[in-house]
Write a protein that holds these residues in place. Structure first.
Motif, PDB file in Angstrom:
ATOM      1  N   UNK A   1       1.239  -1.187  -0.319  1.00 37.89           N
ATOM      2  CA  UNK A   1      -0.350   0.064  -0.225  1.00 37.89           C
ATOM      3  C   UNK A   1       0.660   1.717  -0.236  1.00 37.89           C
ATOM      4  N   UNK A   2       1.396   1.493   0.440  1.00 37.90           N
ATOM      5  CA  UNK A   2       2.959   2.612   1.073  1.00 37.90           C
ATOM      6  C   UNK A   2       2.934   2.872  -0.404  1.00 37.90           C
ATOM      7  N   UNK A   3       4.212   1.933  -0.646  1.00 44.16           N
ATOM      8  CA  UNK A   3       5.120   1.893  -1.645  1.00 44.16           C
ATOM      9  C   UNK A   3       3.995   2.243  -2.934  1.00 44.16           C
ATOM     10  N   UNK A   4       3.061   2.028  -2.875  1.00 47.81           N
ATOM     11  CA  UNK A   4       2.343   2.086  -4.694  1.00 47.81           C
ATOM     12  C   UNK A   4       0.624   3.140  -4.445  1.00 47.81           C
ATOM     13  N   UNK A   5       1.323   3.202  -3.102  1.00 51.52           N
ATOM     14  CA  UNK A   5       0.364   4.924  -3.362  1.00 51.52           C
ATOM     15  C   UNK A   5       0.947   6.118  -2.953  1.00 51.52           C
ATOM     16  N   UNK A   6       2.415   6.108  -3.395  1.00 52.01           N
ATOM     17  CA  UNK A   6       3.281   7.493  -3.408  1.00 52.01           C
ATOM     18  C   UNK A   6       4.086   6.978  -4.638  1.00 52.01           C
ATOM     19  N   UNK A   7       4.379   8.212  -5.496  1.00 53.06           N
ATOM     20  CA  UNK A   7       5.147   8.307  -6.885  1.00 53.06           C
ATOM     21  C   UNK A   7       6.270   8.100  -6.378  1.00 53.06           C
ATOM     22  N   UNK A   8       6.804   7.409  -7.098  1.00 50.74           N
ATOM     23  CA  UNK A   8       8.047   6.849  -7.271  1.00 50.74           C
ATOM     24  C   UNK A   8       8.965   8.277  -7.181  1.00 50.74           C
ATOM     25  N   UNK A   9       9.437   9.123  -7.872  1.00 51.25           N
ATOM     26  CA  UNK A   9       9.931  10.605  -7.836  1.00 51.25           C
ATOM     27  C   UNK A   9      10.137  10.753  -6.692  1.00 51.25           C
ATOM     28  N   UNK A  10       8.438  11.436  -6.060  1.00 48.10           N
ATOM     29  CA  UNK A  10       9.129  11.257  -4.448  1.00 48.10           C
ATOM     30  C   UNK A  10      10.171  10.316  -3.686  1.00 48.10           C
ATOM     31  N   UNK A  11       9.475   9.079  -3.622  1.00 49.29           N
ATOM     32  CA  UNK A  11      10.238   7.586  -2.822  1.00 49.29           C
ATOM     33  C   UNK A  11      12.154   7.863  -3.545  1.00 49.29           C
ATOM     34  N   UNK A  12      12.180   8.524  -5.017  1.00 51.67           N
ATOM     35  CA  UNK A  12      13.216   8.216  -5.391  1.00 51.67           C
ATOM     36  C   UNK A  12      14.206   9.296  -4.650  1.00 51.67           C
ATOM     37  N   UNK A  13      13.717  10.548  -4.254  1.00 50.96           N
ATOM     38  CA  UNK A  13      14.189  11.840  -4.103  1.00 50.96           C
ATOM     39  C   UNK A  13      14.096  11.453  -2.050  1.00 50.96           C
ATOM     40  N   UNK A  14      13.294  10.557  -1.500  1.00 49.13           N
ATOM     41  CA  UNK A  14      13.291  10.804  -0.469  1.00 49.13           C
ATOM     42  C   UNK A  14      14.289   9.841  -0.325  1.00 49.13           C
ATOM     43  N   UNK A  15      14.814   8.728  -0.747  1.00 50.21           N
ATOM     44  CA  UNK A  15      16.250   7.638  -0.327  1.00 50.21           C
ATOM     45  C   UNK A  15      17.685   8.306  -0.956  1.00 50.21           C
ATOM     46  N   UNK A  16      17.413   9.051  -1.623  1.00 48.38           N
ATOM     47  CA  UNK A  16      18.759  10.309  -2.257  1.00 48.38           C
ATOM     48  C   UNK A  16      18.932  10.960  -0.838  1.00 48.38           C
TER      49      UNK A  16
ATOM     50  N   UNK B   1      12.658  -0.996  -4.565  1.00 51.63           N
ATOM     51  CA  UNK B   1      11.851  -1.083  -4.280  1.00 51.63           C
ATOM     52  C   UNK B   1      10.383  -0.604  -4.107  1.00 51.63           C
ATOM     53  N   UNK B   2       9.867   0.845  -5.068  1.00 51.58           N
ATOM     54  CA  UNK B   2       8.602   0.759  -5.861  1.00 51.58           C
ATOM     55  C   UNK B   2       8.250  -0.461  -6.394  1.00 51.58           C
ATOM     56  N   UNK B   3       9.477  -1.187  -7.533  1.00 48.12           N
ATOM     57  CA  UNK B   3       8.771  -2.408  -8.510  1.00 48.12           C
ATOM     58  C   UNK B   3       8.783  -3.757  -7.936  1.00 48.12           C
ATOM     59  N   UNK B   4       9.336  -3.252  -6.374  1.00 48.83           N
ATOM     60  CA  UNK B   4       8.761  -4.901  -5.769  1.00 48.83           C
ATOM     61  C   UNK B   4       7.480  -4.631  -5.377  1.00 48.83           C
ATOM     62  N   UNK B   5       6.589  -3.359  -5.414  1.00 45.78           N
ATOM     63  CA  UNK B   5       5.536  -3.583  -4.733  1.00 45.78           C
ATOM     64  C   UNK B   5       4.681  -3.813  -6.207  1.00 45.78           C
ATOM     65  N   UNK B   6       4.791  -2.852  -6.921  1.00 39.58           N
ATOM     66  CA  UNK B   6       3.661  -3.625  -7.681  1.00 39.58           C
ATOM     67  C   UNK B   6       4.464  -5.152  -9.218  1.00 39.58           C
ATOM     68  N   UNK B   7       5.251  -5.586  -8.378  1.00 36.69           N
ATOM     69  CA  UNK B   7       5.689  -6.899  -8.826  1.00 36.69           C
ATOM     70  C   UNK B   7       4.775  -7.669  -8.181  1.00 36.69           C
ATOM     71  N   UNK B   8       5.081  -7.605  -6.691  1.00 32.62           N
ATOM     72  CA  UNK B   8       3.944  -8.403  -6.060  1.00 32.62           C
ATOM     73  C   UNK B   8       2.341  -8.659  -5.842  1.00 32.62           C
ATOM     74  N   UNK B   9       2.307  -7.642  -6.330  1.00 33.45           N
ATOM     75  CA  UNK B   9       0.517  -7.400  -6.626  1.00 33.45           C
ATOM     76  C   UNK B   9       0.469  -8.301  -8.515  1.00 33.45           C
ATOM     77  N   UNK B  10       1.729  -8.706  -9.077  1.00 32.05           N
ATOM     78  CA  UNK B  10       1.187  -8.920 -10.077  1.00 32.05           C
ATOM     79  C   UNK B  10       1.442 -10.877  -9.983  1.00 32.05           C
ATOM     80  N   UNK B  11       2.297 -10.933  -8.940  1.00 35.57           N
ATOM     81  CA  UNK B  11       2.084 -12.059  -8.470  1.00 35.57           C
ATOM     82  C   UNK B  11       1.510 -12.808  -7.770  1.00 35.57           C
ATOM     83  N   UNK B  12       1.133 -11.865  -7.255  1.00 34.70           N
ATOM     84  CA  UNK B  12      -0.797 -12.292  -6.197  1.00 34.70           C
ATOM     85  C   UNK B  12      -1.281 -12.231  -7.173  1.00 34.70           C
ATOM     86  N   UNK B  13      -1.456 -11.948  -8.213  1.00 32.20           N
ATOM     87  CA  UNK B  13      -3.070 -12.074  -9.602  1.00 32.20           C
ATOM     88  C   UNK B  13      -2.566 -13.501  -9.874  1.00 32.20           C
ATOM     89  N   UNK B  14      -1.619 -13.777 -10.511  1.00 31.20           N
ATOM     90  CA  UNK B  14      -0.922 -15.127 -10.985  1.00 31.20           C
ATOM     91  C   UNK B  14      -1.815 -15.707  -9.684  1.00 31.20           C
TER      92      UNK B  14
END
Ligand SMILES: Nc1ncnc2c1ncn2[C@@H]1O[C@H](COP(=O)(O)OP(=O)(O)OP(=O)(O)O)[C@@H](O)[C@H]1O
Ligand SMILES: [Mg+2]
Lengths: 310, 255
Positions: free
Chosen positions: A114-129, A169-182
């Motif tokens: 929820x957290x990683x899909x619910x916030x923009x990647x751009x924001x996450x990138x700047x955050x980690x930086x 970390x962002x991609x993991x959240x999306x992949x988790x949803x894809x795998x879960x769908x599978x």
């Protein structure tokens, strides 16, 4: 006998065997108009693009294979491969956690997604930086003891590391949803069959659920790779000299903004097209079968039509 | 062990939300006995069967399979759920054959049959393959080991599923309407395999609509309606002389 005479009579009337006449496709007026308009518009655009000197096609050609652009492209490819590989592994782990019957583990995975899909990647990138603002020192050691060492977060979290961490970390959240769908595409009966044989949870996952989920996971992952290739352009804000940033660095000097953006775009386009071919093959391969394609071709046996009605 | 292959259930209750599906059901199956369960749709036949191998848990009552409390261990004041490993171990002794076959589509017929021994019991692969071949031959599918389920007819798939259950050397096999999803002309081949099994002394509990099978093969018969066992006894006796009005009405409909 009767059929034959019928056919012959028709033939004499029409001059041509009706059974052999071609069947023509209907083309509507709309289709003709659409063709005309799109050819006109397309030609106009091509003409304008080709003749407008501000596009500076010479400059585009000059920089297309410039060393710094190619180095940027390599970094873009590296970021795509690395973040997809790590993100897929982490995503698989998250999906397995999400499916766990142990509540806290499932909830933790759900919260992450929820957290990683619910916030923009751009924001996450700047955050980690900028994570060092939150945690100036990263200490590794045993909690509540003084055993361990502290590392300066700022030194650890360089632009490329931050980019990789953020994208992964962002991609993991999306992949988790894809795998879960599978996973959810695997029938309940399969799990019951595995249970009734006494399979353990891990064995069931490895031998029954994951192999059957793959046909839906693999094409979706291919799409993610294509998306990720372009998503990496976001890390240019961190000053990582990937493809887009390499182009920006050049036009900051030469003010040839548009030509260099075209150079970058052309590379993105080329790579996307290159990736699209295996992607469409993957999609074809997995589209019709919900299960693995048998190694041997199916042998069809025709049964007599006079069977018992179902 | 004299308790192997036996089932004792008494006063089993099971609810799904507000709906009570099993209402104080008793069941007694001796070793080597063939017990058929019949009854209208929704009467709880599948649920009862699924409780016996732990696909569903019972809410209350006593359930002993192979002489052991199934899925639980008993203390003075409660039944405690067994750890998953123990439950899995108990399940290996109870085979289940499903209406929809539920073969693993990513494995060949032989791999399906081998899956239990190799993946669960960690048996030797070569030996298991040999055994799988024997089992496939015994259900008349010796030539079909390399086929995937999608390449087999329903009747063939169900026979592979039976072989897969047998590969675990279970003491009991449960069948939930094993022929209901089959074309009529394929029903016979599956019933023949089951009849063979019965002759070899396997304990079998069979939910079925095949009254012919019940009459010819079954020792005992249970008629269920609305979560209750309405009538039980000798199969032939009940089928020809049902005592309860509800049994009479049901049999009149299906025969
Ligand atoms: N997992 C479940 N959740 C909720 N209700 C359920 C569940 N499984 C079964 N039921 C309900 O329990 C009742 C009995 O179901 P069950 O499948 O045992 O019947 P059955 O006798 O096997 O019927 P059929 O002949 O149609 O297979 C039905 O009313 C069904 O809707
Ligand atoms: Mg049922």
């Amino acid at each position: 006998m009767k059929q034959a005479t019928l056919d012959r009579s028709r033939q004499t009337v029409d001059g041509m065997d009706p059974a052999l006449k071609p069947r023509l496709k209907r083309r509507s007026t709309f289709e003709y108009v659409a063709w005309a308009v799109s050819i006109l518009v397309g030609a106009g655009m091509l003409y304008s693009v080709a003749t407008n000197p501000n596009f500076k096609w010479g400059t585009v050609a000059k920089y297309f294979t410039a060393e710094s652009i190619l180095r940027g492209l390599m970094l873009t490819i590296f970021l795509t491969i690395a973040s997809m590989a790590l993100g897929t592994l982490l995503g698989l782990l998250l999906a397995i956690m999400r499916a766990s019957s142990v509540k806290p583990i499932a909830i933790a995975a759900g919260a992450y997604i929820t957290l990683f899909r619910g916030t923009p990647v751009l924001v996450q990138l700047i955050f980690w930086f900028n994570i060092s603002a939150l945690y100036p020192n990263l200490s590794i050691g045993i909690p509540f003891t003084d055993i361990g060492t502290a590392i300066d977060t700022n030194a650890l979290m360089g632009p490329i590391t931050a980019a990789l961490v953020g994208l992964t970390l962002n991609e993991a959240a999306y992949m988790a949803e894809i795998v879960r769908g599978g996973f959810s595409a695997v029938g309940k009966g399969q799990i019951e069959a595995a249970d009734s044989l006494g399979m353990s949870g891990a064995m069931k996952m490895r031998k029954v659920i994951i192999p059957q989920a793959m046909p839906s996971i693999i094409p979706a992952t291919g799409n993610q790779v294509i998306g990720m290739f372009k998503e990496t352009s976001l890390v240019s804000v961190l000053g990582v000299a990937e493809l887009l940033q390499s182009a920006q660095l050049i036009y900051a000097r030469t003010y040839e903004t548009i030509p260099l953006l075209i150079v970058a775009s052309l590379w993105y386009l080329v790579m996307t097209l290159v990736l699209s071919y295996p992607q469409s093959k993957l999609e074809q391969k997995y589209s019709h079968t919900s299960v693995r394609i048998p190694r041997k071709s199916k042998k069809v046996t025709l049964t007599a039509p006079e069977g018992i009605a179902r | 062990m004299s308790t192997a292959g036996t089932i004792q259930a008494s006063r089993i209750r099971k609810s799904f939300g507000p709906k009570t599906v099993l209402k104080d059901v008793d069941l007694e199956v001796a070793s080597g006995e063939i017990c058929c369960i019949i009854g209208p749709s929704g009467s709880g036949k599948s649920t009862l069967l699924r409780c016996i191998n732990g696909l569903e848990t019972v809410d209350s009552g006593v359930l002993k399979v192979n002489g052991e409390d199934f899925g639980y261990y008993e203390t003075d004041h409660a039944y405690h759920a067994l750890p998953p490993k123990k439950l899995a171990q108990q399940r290996t002794r109870v085979g289940m054959v499903f209406q929809q076959f539920n073969l693993f589509p990513n494995m060949t017929a032989r791999e399906n049959v081998m899956s239990g021994p190799v993946l669960v019991k960690r048996a030797d692969k070569k030996e298991s393959a040999k055994r799988a071949q024997e089992l496939l031959t015994s259900v008349g599918l010796g030539q079909f080991g390399d086929r995937y389920p999608a390449e087999l007819s329903g009747g063939q798939q169900q026979r592979v599923a039976i072989a897969r259950s047998l590969a675990m050397d279970p003491d009991i096999i449960l069948f939930d309407e094993p022929t209901s999803a089959l074309d009529p002309e394929k029903v016979g081949e599956v019933l023949n395999v089951m009849q063979d099994l019965a002759k070899r002394g396997m304990t079998m509990v069979v939910v079925t609509h095949e009254m012919g099978f019940a009459r010819e093969v079954s020792d005992s018969l249970i008629f269920m309606d609305d979560g209750v066992v309405v009538e039980r006894g000798d199969a032939r006796e009940i089928l020809s002389n049902p005592k309860e009005p509800r049994t009479q009405a049901f049999l009149k409909q299906v025969l």
